[in-house]
Write a protein that holds these residues in place. Structure first.
Motif, PDB file in Angstrom:
ATOM      1  N   TYR A 345       0.827  -1.203   0.000  1.00  0.00           N
ATOM      2  CA  TYR A 345       0.000   0.000   0.000  1.00  0.00           C
ATOM      3  C   TYR A 345       0.869   1.263   0.000  1.00  0.00           C
ATOM      4  CZ  TYR A 345      -3.709  -3.214   1.698  1.00  0.00           C
ATOM      5  OH  TYR A 345      -4.593  -4.249   1.848  1.00  0.00           O
ATOM      6  N   PRO A 346       1.722   1.455  -0.991  1.00  0.00           N
ATOM      7  CA  PRO A 346       2.701   2.557  -0.941  1.00  0.00           C
ATOM      8  C   PRO A 346       2.092   3.945  -0.919  1.00  0.00           C
ATOM      9  CG  PRO A 346       2.635   1.554  -3.131  1.00  0.00           C
ATOM     10  CD  PRO A 346       1.840   0.667  -2.236  1.00  0.00           C
ATOM     11  N   THR A 347       0.857   4.101  -1.374  1.00  0.00           N
ATOM     12  CA  THR A 347       0.276   5.448  -1.393  1.00  0.00           C
ATOM     13  C   THR A 347      -0.110   5.932  -0.005  1.00  0.00           C
ATOM     14  OG1 THR A 347      -1.900   4.484  -1.861  1.00  0.00           O
ATOM     15  CG2 THR A 347      -0.590   5.225  -3.747  1.00  0.00           C
ATOM     16  N   THR A 348      -0.097   5.045   0.974  1.00  0.00           N
ATOM     17  CA  THR A 348      -0.479   5.450   2.336  1.00  0.00           C
ATOM     18  C   THR A 348       0.609   5.163   3.350  1.00  0.00           C
ATOM     19  OG1 THR A 348      -1.520   3.303   2.797  1.00  0.00           O
ATOM     20  CG2 THR A 348      -2.906   5.020   1.836  1.00  0.00           C
ATOM     21  N   LYS A 349       1.773   4.758   2.894  1.00  0.00           N
ATOM     22  CA  LYS A 349       2.857   4.418   3.805  1.00  0.00           C
ATOM     23  C   LYS A 349       4.119   5.176   3.409  1.00  0.00           C
ATOM     24  CE  LYS A 349       0.271   1.164   5.639  1.00  0.00           C
ATOM     25  NZ  LYS A 349      -0.904   1.276   4.756  1.00  0.00           N
ATOM     26  N   VAL A 350       5.023   5.321   4.359  1.00  0.00           N
ATOM     27  CA  VAL A 350       6.296   5.970   4.106  1.00  0.00           C
ATOM     28  C   VAL A 350       7.359   5.270   4.932  1.00  0.00           C
ATOM     29  CG1 VAL A 350       5.968   7.698   5.919  1.00  0.00           C
ATOM     30  CG2 VAL A 350       7.512   8.189   4.017  1.00  0.00           C
ATOM     31  N   ALA A 351       8.562   5.173   4.374  1.00  0.00           N
ATOM     32  CA  ALA A 351       9.677   4.596   5.117  1.00  0.00           C
ATOM     33  C   ALA A 351      10.359   5.699   5.911  1.00  0.00           C
ATOM     34  CB  ALA A 351      10.675   3.950   4.152  1.00  0.00           C
ATOM     35  N   PRO A 352      10.529   5.544   7.219  1.00  0.00           N
ATOM     36  CA  PRO A 352      11.201   6.578   8.007  1.00  0.00           C
ATOM     37  C   PRO A 352      12.647   6.739   7.554  1.00  0.00           C
ATOM     38  CG  PRO A 352      10.902   4.566   9.302  1.00  0.00           C
ATOM     39  CD  PRO A 352      10.137   4.375   8.036  1.00  0.00           C
ATOM     40  N   PRO A 353      13.121   7.969   7.371  1.00  0.00           N
ATOM     41  CA  PRO A 353      14.502   8.188   6.905  1.00  0.00           C
ATOM     42  C   PRO A 353      15.546   7.578   7.824  1.00  0.00           C
ATOM     43  CG  PRO A 353      13.220  10.196   6.717  1.00  0.00           C
ATOM     44  CD  PRO A 353      12.374   9.220   7.477  1.00  0.00           C
ATOM     45  N   VAL A 354      15.359   7.740   9.141  1.00  0.00           N
ATOM     46  CA  VAL A 354      16.265   7.106  10.107  1.00  0.00           C
ATOM     47  C   VAL A 354      15.428   6.462  11.202  1.00  0.00           C
ATOM     48  CG1 VAL A 354      18.192   8.678   9.661  1.00  0.00           C
ATOM     49  CG2 VAL A 354      16.545   9.228  11.457  1.00  0.00           C
ATOM     50  N   PRO A 355      15.849   5.303  11.684  1.00  0.00           N
ATOM     51  CA  PRO A 355      15.120   4.674  12.787  1.00  0.00           C
ATOM     52  C   PRO A 355      15.358   5.436  14.090  1.00  0.00           C
ATOM     53  CG  PRO A 355      16.393   3.054  11.535  1.00  0.00           C
ATOM     54  CD  PRO A 355      16.877   4.414  11.120  1.00  0.00           C
TER      55      PRO A 355
END
Length: 605
Positions: A345-355
């Motif tokens: 579901y990439p249109t509603t999710k984002v990967a955090p730049p740094v944990p």
């Protein structure tokens, strides 16, 4: 068709019945009179709400929303978690204040003004709110609710020392210690005014006199509540919770429809189908991948808001594998977070730049120029060389393509996850592929009793949120969630893993220094306590960055992705803002129940 009945299928109009039952249900009505309702006529004024000497005419129509709880069982006592209402309470009761995600601040609702003085937090109520029984909403109602909250161990009472009404509209909360004003604002304003003194006053009196335990009020099922929102409870059965416009509400003049119903739809597929066929007019929030919502009619509109909530892995620090920092770092290195998002579901999710323990949209705000010093691990690539270095330095070895402990035992990484949580499963399947390609023995272990699993110790890694959750993105809450109060399970209350050996609410944690060589030792609980009491912005920034660094280096959670809430509105028969993304009134929790209050979701025919 004539006669009285309490069954909703006999009182809805033809159009509403079609929306609830589909074409088959409509066919069953052929040749029958639908009771004089003319919902399908344009601009008809067929209903009237009265209150305080005024008559408000509105088209005879109903707004159909959604609930996934059986309406016949719900109740509205906010300190009783059993069958507590799901979304209707946002319509039936006023927020103290509403969080505006566009501008990152609370805006007035039931509370029109507030002020932090250091010694007090002063609240001013708007003076035109009325309970559905005709009583005026007063400061005494607020005091009743907040005092009961003390017995319910509400977070506000970790710093508050008292509360009193100074007039019908003025409330003073006394502050008994130094406290961060950002926490005060969130702890007080992030709630609904849901306890009228007429109903709950006797419970408070018994608590204060010692004649009752808090379990008594917690056990009260408020199934026929006295409400103060723009709509009041009318009827409920196993299929529909029906509310009707309350003419005494100060919002009534902004609303041109008389009924708002919450229709029981038990799962996401049913909710998707209801939007697809326009059987409902809104859905307060249901996740829908692009492959699903691309086929929704043009009339279905989406508005996304930050959820300050996202899926990651919680390690069991009692386990020799998950409890090893080298393993946690290697897992974070080899999982490509961006690809996990792309596959789920990439249109509603984002990967955090740094944990870290900071929500994605606010990482740069809090970390500033130091953000580049934080380890990003596997953001958009698989950093296998870095992972191998970490493991080898910790004594692991790779034999015939498989990582082993120093005694030759293969490194096994089972990940427990809730079955049926589609977007979580898709991301975790990608993560497991990455881990196996690297040489771990990784697998997914689905459970149909996820929350039972959380309360056990029978897992190595378990899918769980790495953030605290909204509305406020203030980092204190998510840092505490990761470092001191992970809330994974009642028995596991200490960071990072439930034993003093690995840290905890009273233990230190040692990580590499933020700058230069060497190490730094931090007591997360002590630093969070300082953060909760400081009023100095420089100190606040220093503590947030330090604790974010601890999260980044030690990984009490392994972040994978962060989500947005998808809220759904329709504009075929409803006049809603044209640019939902930019409209501050639409970027709240929840748009479907907030927009009517401000005249931005009315029936247009």
């Amino acid at each position: 068709m004539t006669g009285e009945t309490s069954d909703f299928s006999d009182v809805v109009s033809r159009r509403q019945f079609v929306k609830l039952t589909g074409v088959t249900g409509a066919a069953a009505l052929a040749g029958c009179t639908d009771g004089g309702s003319n919902t399908d006529t344009e601009g008809g004024s067929d209903g009237t709400a009265t209150g305080d000497g005024m008559d408000i005419e509105y088209p005879d129509t109903r707004h159909d929303g959604v609930t996934t709880l059986d309406p016949s069982n719900v109740q509205w006592n906010p300190v009783n978690s059993d069958n507590y209402a799901q979304i209707s309470h946002y319509l039936l009761f006023e927020d103290f204040a509403t969080y505006d995600y566009n501008n990152g601040e609370f805006t007035p609702a039931a509370v029109s003004e507030w002020e932090f003085t250091g010694d007090t937090f002063e609240l001013t109520l708007r003076d035109d709110l009325t309970w559905s029984n005709g009583d005026q909403v007063t400061a005494e109602d607020v005091v009743t609710q907040l005092k009961i909250a003390e017995y319910d161990e509400d977070a506000m009472w970790s710093w508050a020392s008292g509360v009193e009404a100074n007039s019908d509209t003025e409330v003073t909360i006394s502050i008994g210690q130094d406290v961060n004003p950002s926490l005060v604002e969130t702890d007080v304003l992030d709630r609904r005014l849901a306890m009228d003194r007429a109903t709950y006053g006797s419970y408070l009196e018994d608590l204060e006199s010692g004649d009752a335990e808090v379990s008594e009020v917690r056990g009260f099922a408020d199934s026929d509540p006295v409400t103060n929102g723009p709509f009041e409870l009318d009827q409920k059965d196993s299929q529909i919770l029906l509310t009707t416009l309350m003419g005494d509400s100060p919002y009534a003049s902004n609303i041109n429809f008389g009924e708002y119903a919450f229709n029981f739809l038990s799962d996401n597929n049913a909710r998707h189908q209801a939007l697809q066929s326009l059987e409902v007019d809104s859905d307060y929030s249901v996740g829908a991948p692009q492959t699903t919502y691309k086929d929704f009619p043009e009339a279905v509109k989406q508005v996304q808001i930050p959820d300050v909530w996202g899926m990651g892995l919680a390690p069991n620090f009692n386990h020799p594998i998950a409890g090893d920092r080298a393993i946690r770092q290697a897992v974070q290195y080899v999982v490509n977070r961006s690809l996990c998002v792309e596959n789920s579901y990439p249109t509603t999710k984002v990967a955090p730049p740094v944990p870290t323990g900071i929500s994605t949209d606010y990482q740069e705000t809090w970390l500033g120029d130091s953000m580049g010093d934080f380890e990003e691990y596997g953001y958009d690539s698989r950093k296998t060389e870095e992972a191998a270095t970490v493991l080898e330095e910790a004594g692991y070895q790779k034999v015939d393509g498989t990582w082993q402990t120093s005694d030759g035992t293969p490194v096994t990484i089972p990940i427990t996850h809730p079955q049926g949580w589609g977007d979580w499963t898709l991301a975790l399947e990608t993560a497991v592929d990455h881990l196996n390609q690297f040489g771990f023995d990784a697998s997914l272990e689905g459970t149909g009793s996820y929350f039972d699993a959380l309360t056990s110790d029978d897992w190595v890694f378990i899918a769980n949120t790495w953030l605290h959750g909204g509305p406020s993105p203030y980092p204190f809450y998510s840092l505490r969630h990761q470092l001191v109060q992970p809330a994974v399970q009642a028995a596991h209350t200490n960071y990072p893993g439930y034993t003093e050996q690995y840290g905890g609410s009273t233990a230190d944690i040692t990580v590499p220094a933020m700058s230069g060589d060497g190490e730094m030792t931090v007591n997360p609980a002590d630093r969070l306590s300082e953060l909760s009491t400081t009023t100095d912005e420089a100190t606040e920034q220093e503590i947030v960055r330090e604790l974010a660094w601890v999260c980044n280096q030690d990984l009490p959670r392994i972040p994978i992705k962060e989500k947005s809430l998808q809220q759904w509105l329709t504009d075929d028969e409803w006049d809603i803002p044209g640019n939902l993304e930019e409209d501050a009134d639409a970027n709240v929790t929840w748009a479907a129940t907030h927009l009517p209050r401000v005249g931005k979701m009315n029936y247009s025919g």
